[in-house]
Motif scaffolding. Structure first.
Motif, PDB file in Angstrom:
ATOM      1  N   UNK A 272      -1.367  -9.237 -11.900  1.00 35.61           N
ATOM      2  CA  UNK A 272      -1.975  -9.111 -10.501  1.00 35.61           C
ATOM      3  C   UNK A 272      -1.099  -8.614  -9.730  1.00 35.61           C
ATOM      4  N   UNK A 273      -0.299  -7.462 -10.371  1.00 31.55           N
ATOM      5  CA  UNK A 273       0.586  -6.666  -9.406  1.00 31.55           C
ATOM      6  C   UNK A 273      -0.130  -5.242  -9.240  1.00 31.55           C
ATOM      7  N   UNK A 274       0.088  -4.646  -8.115  1.00 34.57           N
ATOM      8  CA  UNK A 274      -0.599  -3.332  -7.929  1.00 34.57           C
ATOM      9  C   UNK A 274       0.660  -2.310  -7.910  1.00 34.57           C
ATOM     10  N   UNK A 275       0.278  -0.971  -8.375  1.00 36.83           N
ATOM     11  CA  UNK A 275       1.232  -0.266  -8.594  1.00 36.83           C
ATOM     12  C   UNK A 275       2.259   0.125  -7.463  1.00 36.83           C
ATOM     13  N   UNK A 276       1.834  -0.018  -6.244  1.00 33.57           N
ATOM     14  CA  UNK A 276       2.247   0.099  -4.908  1.00 33.57           C
ATOM     15  C   UNK A 276       3.432  -1.149  -5.071  1.00 33.57           C
ATOM     16  N   UNK A 277       2.960  -2.371  -5.457  1.00 34.05           N
ATOM     17  CA  UNK A 277       3.937  -3.428  -5.314  1.00 34.05           C
ATOM     18  C   UNK A 277       5.176  -3.018  -6.481  1.00 34.05           C
ATOM     19  N   UNK A 278       4.576  -2.694  -7.616  1.00 36.64           N
ATOM     20  CA  UNK A 278       5.942  -2.572  -8.291  1.00 36.64           C
ATOM     21  C   UNK A 278       6.690  -1.106  -7.938  1.00 36.64           C
ATOM     22  N   UNK A 279       6.227  -0.364  -7.537  1.00 39.43           N
ATOM     23  CA  UNK A 279       6.862   0.655  -6.851  1.00 39.43           C
ATOM     24  C   UNK A 279       8.117   0.352  -5.737  1.00 39.43           C
ATOM     25  N   UNK A 280       7.435  -0.544  -5.001  1.00 44.59           N
ATOM     26  CA  UNK A 280       8.426  -1.200  -3.917  1.00 44.59           C
ATOM     27  C   UNK A 280       9.411  -1.865  -4.564  1.00 44.59           C
ATOM     28  N   UNK A 281       9.157  -2.708  -5.380  1.00 43.11           N
ATOM     29  CA  UNK A 281      10.129  -3.271  -6.175  1.00 43.11           C
ATOM     30  C   UNK A 281      11.141  -2.540  -6.977  1.00 43.11           C
ATOM     31  N   UNK A 282      10.852  -1.506  -7.107  1.00 41.92           N
ATOM     32  CA  UNK A 282      11.696  -0.307  -8.038  1.00 41.92           C
ATOM     33  C   UNK A 282      12.194   0.730  -6.945  1.00 41.92           C
ATOM     34  N   UNK A 283      11.921   0.728  -5.839  1.00 40.29           N
ATOM     35  CA  UNK A 283      12.524   1.435  -4.987  1.00 40.29           C
ATOM     36  C   UNK A 283      11.963   2.926  -5.120  1.00 40.29           C
ATOM     37  N   UNK A 284      10.733   3.275  -5.444  1.00 39.09           N
ATOM     38  CA  UNK A 284       9.889   4.425  -5.707  1.00 39.09           C
ATOM     39  C   UNK A 284       8.625   4.357  -5.190  1.00 39.09           C
ATOM     40  N   UNK A 285       7.832   5.314  -5.586  1.00 36.77           N
ATOM     41  CA  UNK A 285       6.395   5.593  -4.991  1.00 36.77           C
ATOM     42  C   UNK A 285       5.389   5.172  -6.142  1.00 36.77           C
ATOM     43  N   UNK A 286       4.134   5.001  -5.571  1.00 36.70           N
ATOM     44  CA  UNK A 286       3.089   4.751  -6.409  1.00 36.70           C
ATOM     45  C   UNK A 286       2.714   5.664  -7.486  1.00 36.70           C
TER      46      UNK A 286
END
Length: 137
Positions: free
Chosen positions: A22-36
């Motif tokens: 239940x994670x959005x691309x934006x959340x994963x991007x933030x965790x990885x220090x990148x963008x959606x």
């Protein structure tokens, strides 16, 4: 092309695990220090560098092996077998305490009462000490 026709499509596996968590691309991007947009491109990639895969696995809270070996069918089988085990073992209905909860509650009440009495005594001692100091002046 679906995961069924490309079973080793790492990007799609990452996408499915992300969705299941239940994670959005934006959340994963933030965790990885990148963008959606970078996450979208990664999820459309059939292969991903091992170093990046380690970072993604950590951000998703899974192992690299879990990503590499992920399949929708395996996930469905896992949840079905877990569900069967829950129903067959009456999981969650085993509330057999090895102690009497009421006894534990009363022990806690008694401990709190003793602590309160000690605190009250300490405060009374302070008041007596301050009164003694005031009388001496």
């Amino acid at each position: 092309m679906s995961t069924l026709t490309k079973p080793n499509h790492i990007g799609r596996k990452i996408s499915r695990i992300r969705e299941l968590r239940d994670m959005k691309q934006e959340a994963l991007a933030q965790a990885l220090g990148t963008n959606q947009q970078a996450i979208s491109a990664m999820e459309n990639s059939e292969t991903i560098e091992e170093e990046k895969l380690v970072e993604v696995a950590k951000a998703l809270g899974v192992t690299v092996e879990a990503i590499k070996n992920f399949s929708d069918e395996a996930a469905i089988n896992y949840f079905n077998s877990f569900n069967d085990a829950v129903h067959n073992s009456h999981f969650g209905n085993n509330n057999n305490c090895t102690f009497n909860p009421l006894d534990k509650l009363m022990e806690t009440v008694e401990e709190n009462k003793k602590l309160y009495e000690r605190l009250l005594k300490a405060e009374q001692d302070k008041i007596e000490y301050l009164e003694k100091l005031l009388k001496e002046k």
